[in-house]
Design an enzyme around this catalytic site. Sequence first.
Site, PDB file in Angstrom:
ATOM      1  N   ARG A  37      -6.183  -4.184 -23.166  1.00  0.00           N
ATOM      2  CA  ARG A  37      -7.853  -4.301 -22.882  1.00  0.00           C
ATOM      3  C   ARG A  37      -8.593  -2.844 -21.780  1.00  0.00           C
ATOM      4  NH1 ARG A  37     -12.943  -5.206 -23.083  1.00  0.00           N
ATOM      5  NH2 ARG A  37     -13.644  -6.450 -21.764  1.00  0.00           N
ATOM      6  N   SER A  54     -18.733  -2.968 -13.591  1.00  0.00           N
ATOM      7  CA  SER A  54     -19.948  -2.179 -13.976  1.00  0.00           C
ATOM      8  C   SER A  54     -21.569  -2.500 -12.931  1.00  0.00           C
ATOM      9  CB  SER A  54     -19.910  -2.449 -15.484  1.00  0.00           C
ATOM     10  OG  SER A  54     -19.963  -3.425 -16.028  1.00  0.00           O
ATOM     11  N   ASP A  55     -21.134  -3.504 -12.850  1.00  0.00           N
ATOM     12  CA  ASP A  55     -22.400  -4.243 -12.156  1.00  0.00           C
ATOM     13  C   ASP A  55     -22.121  -5.437 -11.786  1.00  0.00           C
ATOM     14  OD1 ASP A  55     -22.197  -5.280 -15.699  1.00  0.00           O
ATOM     15  OD2 ASP A  55     -23.107  -6.890 -14.146  1.00  0.00           O
TER      16      ASP A  55
HETATM   17  O1  LIG Z   1     -17.181  -3.147 -22.196  1.00  0.00           O
HETATM   18  P1  LIG Z   1     -16.662  -3.658 -22.515  1.00  0.00           P
HETATM   19  O2  LIG Z   1     -15.139  -3.467 -22.397  1.00  0.00           O
HETATM   20  O3  LIG Z   1     -17.098  -3.870 -24.056  1.00  0.00           O
HETATM   21  O4  LIG Z   1     -16.012  -4.704 -21.965  1.00  0.00           O
HETATM   22  C1  LIG Z   1     -17.672  -6.161 -21.297  1.00  0.00           C
HETATM   23  O5  LIG Z   1     -18.939  -4.777 -21.630  1.00  0.00           O
HETATM   24  C2  LIG Z   1     -19.726  -6.185 -22.892  1.00  0.00           C
HETATM   25  C3  LIG Z   1     -21.092  -6.261 -22.099  1.00  0.00           C
HETATM   26  O6  LIG Z   1     -21.670  -5.257 -21.835  1.00  0.00           O
HETATM   27  C4  LIG Z   1     -18.788  -6.556 -23.350  1.00  0.00           C
HETATM   28  O7  LIG Z   1     -17.778  -6.153 -24.458  1.00  0.00           O
HETATM   29  C5  LIG Z   1     -17.832  -7.246 -21.619  1.00  0.00           C
HETATM   30  O8  LIG Z   1     -16.903  -7.509 -22.294  1.00  0.00           O
HETATM   31  O1  LIG Z   2     -19.677  -9.328 -19.727  1.00  0.00           O
HETATM   32  C1  LIG Z   2     -20.058  -8.755 -18.946  1.00  0.00           C
HETATM   33  C2  LIG Z   2     -19.898  -7.448 -18.964  1.00  0.00           C
HETATM   34  C3  LIG Z   2     -20.090  -6.298 -17.621  1.00  0.00           C
HETATM   35  N1  LIG Z   2     -20.887  -7.230 -16.877  1.00  0.00           N
HETATM   36  C4  LIG Z   2     -21.636  -8.719 -17.205  1.00  0.00           C
HETATM   37  O2  LIG Z   2     -22.237  -8.964 -16.519  1.00  0.00           O
HETATM   38  N2  LIG Z   2     -21.423  -9.216 -18.797  1.00  0.00           N
END
Ligand SMILES: O=P(O)(O)O[C@H]1O[C@H](CO)[C@@H](O)[C@H]1O
Ligand SMILES: O=c1cc[nH]c(=O)[nH]1
Length: 232
Positions: A87, A203-204
Amino acid sequence: MSVHIGAKEGQIAETVLLPGDPLRAKFIAENFLENVECYNEVRGMYGFTGYYKGKRVSVQGTGMGVPSISIYVNELINSYGVKNLIRIGTCGAINENIKVRDIILAMTSCTTSNINRINFNGLDYAPAASFDLLYKAYEYSKNNGIDVKVGNILTEDSFYHDDREFYKIWAKYGVLAVEMETTALYTLAAKYGVNALTILTVSDHVITGEETTAQERQTTFTKMMEIALNLA
Ligand SMILES: O=P(O)(O)O[C@H]1O[C@H](CO)[C@@H](O)[C@H]1O
Ligand SMILES: O=c1cc[nH]c(=O)[nH]1
């Protein structure tokens, strides 16, 4: 064909990268793979097979959350004989030692999902990465100057919470970040005796509120893609 994947027998490689976002799958196919064919468009959940440094590899979108990834992982293993599932996802940091754009190799995953408690009669199962893939990913990263954090993550059923205090207990116990699929991936891989690893880019930051754009999430987290592709 399986129920949700339109590939013919033999069209999917033994090693499959699994982004949640199907457009991230398309980005990887277009930018990293050679001799690519698209084997799946069912539900817009793109799947591609191509070659990376001469090795055959596939990349398949999984959608978001435990139920969605469970469908794709079940079908990839049972209908297409996939052996290595990696993943490549995004996550939100909940630990003060983790920053936006950091890369995490998920050694284990806690969860808010009830999926395993249903299967294990209310008891807890501890989903873990395949050591071989984890070791190789760590080794590749170290040898190529890519800084990675290795540790425990939380697979959530909810993206939105009323109260950010929720995260404090997990952070206190060393959980690095939250995402929504890994518990299902690791549990299914163990069930069927295949290999799985989750590589995440932050990402955040759930606590500080720092974040990245959708464009960045789709196309610029290339270091984790590089680590995953080199495992093939
Ligand atoms: O960027 P992906 O792989 O989708 O993973 C993260 O992003 C999504 C949420 O925005 C959820 O699927 C979380 O697990
Ligand atoms: O599942 C997720 C993915 C990115 N950021 C979040 O806060 N939650």
